[in-house]
Design a protein around this motif. Structure first.
Motif, mmCIF file in Angstrom:
data_model
loop_
_atom_site.group_PDB
_atom_site.id
_atom_site.type_symbol
_atom_site.label_atom_id
_atom_site.label_comp_id
_atom_site.label_asym_id
_atom_site.label_seq_id
_atom_site.Cartn_x
_atom_site.Cartn_y
_atom_site.Cartn_z
ATOM 1 N N TRP A 99 -13.304 8.891 -3.935
ATOM 2 C CA TRP A 99 -14.202 10.055 -3.952
ATOM 3 C C TRP A 99 -14.071 10.848 -5.240
ATOM 4 C CZ3 TRP A 99 -17.720 10.025 -0.085
ATOM 5 C CH2 TRP A 99 -17.422 9.177 0.996
ATOM 6 N N LEU B 137 1.493 11.593 5.994
ATOM 7 C CA LEU B 137 1.254 11.656 4.549
ATOM 8 C C LEU B 137 1.539 13.072 4.041
ATOM 9 C CD1 LEU B 137 -2.221 9.885 4.377
ATOM 10 C CD2 LEU B 137 -0.012 8.934 3.687
ATOM 11 N N ILE C 264 -7.567 10.099 -1.405
ATOM 12 C CA ILE C 264 -8.972 10.510 -1.378
ATOM 13 C C ILE C 264 -9.580 10.355 -2.774
ATOM 14 C CG2 ILE C 264 -10.561 12.426 -0.928
ATOM 15 C CD1 ILE C 264 -8.375 13.512 1.035
ATOM 16 N N ARG D 85 -0.638 12.624 10.855
ATOM 17 C CA ARG D 85 -0.297 11.571 9.905
ATOM 18 C C ARG D 85 0.992 11.983 9.215
ATOM 19 N NH1 ARG D 85 -3.406 8.230 11.637
ATOM 20 N NH2 ARG D 85 -2.594 6.909 9.997
ATOM 21 N N MET E 174 -18.898 13.677 4.997
ATOM 22 C CA MET E 174 -18.605 12.424 4.290
ATOM 23 C C MET E 174 -17.581 11.537 4.972
ATOM 24 S SD MET E 174 -18.520 13.641 0.357
ATOM 25 C CE MET E 174 -17.015 14.577 0.477
ATOM 26 N N CYS E 175 -16.740 12.079 5.815
ATOM 27 C CA CYS E 175 -15.576 11.318 6.273
ATOM 28 C C CYS E 175 -15.618 10.997 7.766
ATOM 29 C CB CYS E 175 -14.291 12.090 5.993
ATOM 30 S SG CYS E 175 -14.298 12.976 4.415
ATOM 31 N N MET F 124 -10.514 19.278 0.802
ATOM 32 C CA MET F 124 -10.444 18.331 1.932
ATOM 33 C C MET F 124 -8.999 18.138 2.387
ATOM 34 S SD MET F 124 -13.343 15.494 1.118
ATOM 35 C CE MET F 124 -13.568 15.478 -0.645
ATOM 36 N N PRO G 15 -9.262 -3.144 7.370
ATOM 37 C CA PRO G 15 -8.421 -2.371 8.271
ATOM 38 C C PRO G 15 -9.192 -1.182 8.843
ATOM 39 C CG PRO G 15 -7.825 -1.924 5.991
ATOM 40 C CD PRO G 15 -8.787 -3.056 5.974
ATOM 41 N N ARG H 205 0.840 -1.205 0.000
ATOM 42 C CA ARG H 205 0.000 0.000 0.000
ATOM 43 C C ARG H 205 0.881 1.264 0.000
ATOM 44 N NH1 ARG H 205 -2.413 0.699 5.489
ATOM 45 N NH2 ARG H 205 -0.227 1.164 5.797
ATOM 46 N N THR I 94 -10.596 -2.033 1.511
ATOM 47 C CA THR I 94 -10.402 -1.383 2.812
ATOM 48 C C THR I 94 -11.639 -0.625 3.283
ATOM 49 O OG1 THR I 94 -9.683 0.764 1.974
ATOM 50 C CG2 THR I 94 -7.973 -0.897 2.270
ATOM 51 N N GLY I 95 -12.602 -0.344 2.433
ATOM 52 C CA GLY I 95 -13.719 0.521 2.823
ATOM 53 C C GLY I 95 -13.462 1.970 2.474
ATOM 54 N N MET I 96 -12.227 2.324 2.076
ATOM 55 C CA MET I 96 -11.919 3.701 1.677
ATOM 56 C C MET I 96 -12.310 3.872 0.207
ATOM 57 S SD MET I 96 -10.932 6.729 2.221
ATOM 58 C CE MET I 96 -10.348 8.111 1.235
ATOM 59 N N PRO J 93 -7.988 5.175 9.985
ATOM 60 C CA PRO J 93 -7.194 5.939 10.958
ATOM 61 C C PRO J 93 -7.926 7.200 11.409
ATOM 62 C CG PRO J 93 -5.996 5.664 8.875
ATOM 63 C CD PRO J 93 -7.328 5.046 8.685
ATOM 64 N N CYS K 291 -16.427 7.513 9.565
ATOM 65 C CA CYS K 291 -15.384 6.482 9.678
ATOM 66 C C CYS K 291 -14.134 7.008 10.374
ATOM 67 C CB CYS K 291 -14.980 5.978 8.290
ATOM 68 S SG CYS K 291 -16.257 4.982 7.488
ATOM 69 N N HIS K 292 -13.705 8.237 9.990
ATOM 70 C CA HIS K 292 -12.411 8.737 10.485
ATOM 71 C C HIS K 292 -12.527 9.546 11.773
ATOM 72 C CE1 HIS K 292 -9.907 7.416 7.162
ATOM 73 N NE2 HIS K 292 -10.853 7.788 6.330
HETATM 74 C C1 HEC Z 1 -16.547 3.790 5.066
HETATM 75 C C2 HEC Z 1 -15.482 4.324 5.858
HETATM 76 C C3 HEC Z 1 -14.646 5.448 5.291
HETATM 77 C C4 HEC Z 1 -15.092 6.670 4.869
HETATM 78 C C5 HEC Z 1 -16.517 7.206 4.836
HETATM 79 C C6 HEC Z 1 -13.907 7.403 4.484
HETATM 80 N N1 HEC Z 1 -12.782 6.641 4.661
HETATM 81 FE FE1 HEC Z 1 -10.853 7.247 4.428
HETATM 82 N N2 HEC Z 1 -10.187 5.394 4.937
HETATM 83 C C7 HEC Z 1 -11.000 4.360 5.370
HETATM 84 C C8 HEC Z 1 -10.157 3.239 5.724
HETATM 85 C C9 HEC Z 1 -10.646 1.898 6.212
HETATM 86 C C10 HEC Z 1 -8.825 3.635 5.507
HETATM 87 C C11 HEC Z 1 -7.552 2.819 5.790
HETATM 88 C C12 HEC Z 1 -7.115 2.046 4.613
HETATM 89 C C13 HEC Z 1 -5.764 1.422 4.874
HETATM 90 O O1 HEC Z 1 -4.851 2.120 5.276
HETATM 91 O O2 HEC Z 1 -5.584 0.253 4.674
HETATM 92 C C14 HEC Z 1 -8.890 5.009 5.029
HETATM 93 C C15 HEC Z 1 -7.759 5.757 4.730
HETATM 94 C C16 HEC Z 1 -7.794 7.125 4.470
HETATM 95 C C17 HEC Z 1 -6.620 7.962 4.362
HETATM 96 C C18 HEC Z 1 -5.169 7.503 4.538
HETATM 97 C C19 HEC Z 1 -4.807 7.689 5.985
HETATM 98 C C20 HEC Z 1 -3.440 7.178 6.370
HETATM 99 O O3 HEC Z 1 -2.773 7.816 7.192
HETATM 100 O O4 HEC Z 1 -3.025 6.132 5.865
HETATM 101 C C21 HEC Z 1 -7.061 9.227 4.123
HETATM 102 C C22 HEC Z 1 -6.197 10.486 3.945
HETATM 103 C C23 HEC Z 1 -8.501 9.181 4.063
HETATM 104 N N3 HEC Z 1 -8.910 7.885 4.273
HETATM 105 C C24 HEC Z 1 -9.301 10.278 3.851
HETATM 106 C C25 HEC Z 1 -10.707 10.209 3.788
HETATM 107 C C26 HEC Z 1 -11.541 11.345 3.465
HETATM 108 C C27 HEC Z 1 -11.052 12.763 3.205
HETATM 109 C C28 HEC Z 1 -12.828 10.891 3.488
HETATM 110 C C29 HEC Z 1 -14.095 11.666 3.165
HETATM 111 C C30 HEC Z 1 -14.197 12.189 1.839
HETATM 112 C C31 HEC Z 1 -12.793 9.485 3.832
HETATM 113 N N4 HEC Z 1 -11.483 9.106 3.999
HETATM 114 C C32 HEC Z 1 -13.913 8.702 4.010
HETATM 115 C C33 HEC Z 1 -12.369 4.370 5.471
HETATM 116 C C34 HEC Z 1 -13.196 5.426 5.149
#
Ligand code: HEC
Length: 187
Positions: free
Chosen positions: A139, A118, A127, A116, A86-87, A151, A107, A53, A134-136, A110, A90-91
């Protein structure tokens, strides 16, 4: 080494690789590996997935060009509104209790209010494109690059925010999510 010895070593290595591939395929077919989200990966698998990853993101984010106005207040405010909508489910966010989905994800997502390591380019890439299995979500399928940079701008500020500061930024966001989506072509 003489040519016939090289040839013999190569044949043995080939045979071993073949046996390993057959055992691997059988293990996959027999369902030996547990994909349940409530059973953590084994350490070697976790390590391998983590390296894959991180390298995948680092290599692809190299070509991302970061806009010069990333720290503009307007961007940060727009990003705050989008993030809260939106975020945060989960976050999470400053002052927010853990949600049901955040407890069940594996996973885990975070908590982005912790610092972070990043870069903005890497956050943008993640994003926009999301991450497999992963569920991410990606967008970028539904949001312009401009909104995604908003964002990213907000994420730079997030770790320094108290719960009150977070709420007041979200309240000052320029418009609700649907209006920002409609306006995204104009910006
Ligand atoms: C359904 C749950 C979910 C939603 C809603 C979601 N994410 Fe995530 N996101 C995750 C997961 C799970 C990971 C971890 C994936 C991995 O590292 O394996 C992740 C990882 C990330 C990371 C990387 C973080 C790191 O330090 O590795 C970022 C940045 C991020 N998301 C931003 C966003 C943003 C901005 C939004 C809204 C637009 C969002 N996410 C919405 C589940 C979600």
């Amino acid at each position: 080494m003489r040519a016939d010895r090289v040839w013999r070593v190569a044949r043995i290595a080939g045979a071993l690789a073949f046996v390993a591939a057959v055992i691997g395929a059988a293990a996959i077919y027999l369902g030996v590996y547990d994909v349940a989200a409530d059973v953590p990966h084994t350490r070697p698998v976790l390590w391998l997935l983590g390296v894959a990853r991180d390298r995948s993101i680092a290599v692809r984010a190299r070509d991302v060009r970061v806009p010069a106005d990333l720290l503009d207040t307007a961007r940060i405010l727009a990003g705050a509104g989008l993030y809260d909508d939106m975020c945060s489910s989960c976050h999470l966010a400053p002052g927010m209790e853990r949600t049901e989905i955040s407890r069940g994800l594996y996973p885990p997502a975070p908590e982005l209010d912790r610092r972070r390591d990043l870069t903005p380019a890497q956050s943008f890439w993640i994003i926009k494109h999301g991450m497999k299995m992963t569920g991410m979500a990606a967008w970028g399928r539904t949001h312009s690059d401009t909104l995604i940079w908003d964002m990213v701008a907000f994420l730079q500020r997030l770790p320094a925010l108290s719960p009150d500061q977070y709420r007041s930024l979200v309240k000052s966001a320029p418009a609700n999510h649907d209006m920002m989506m409609r306006g995204q072509a104009a910006r």
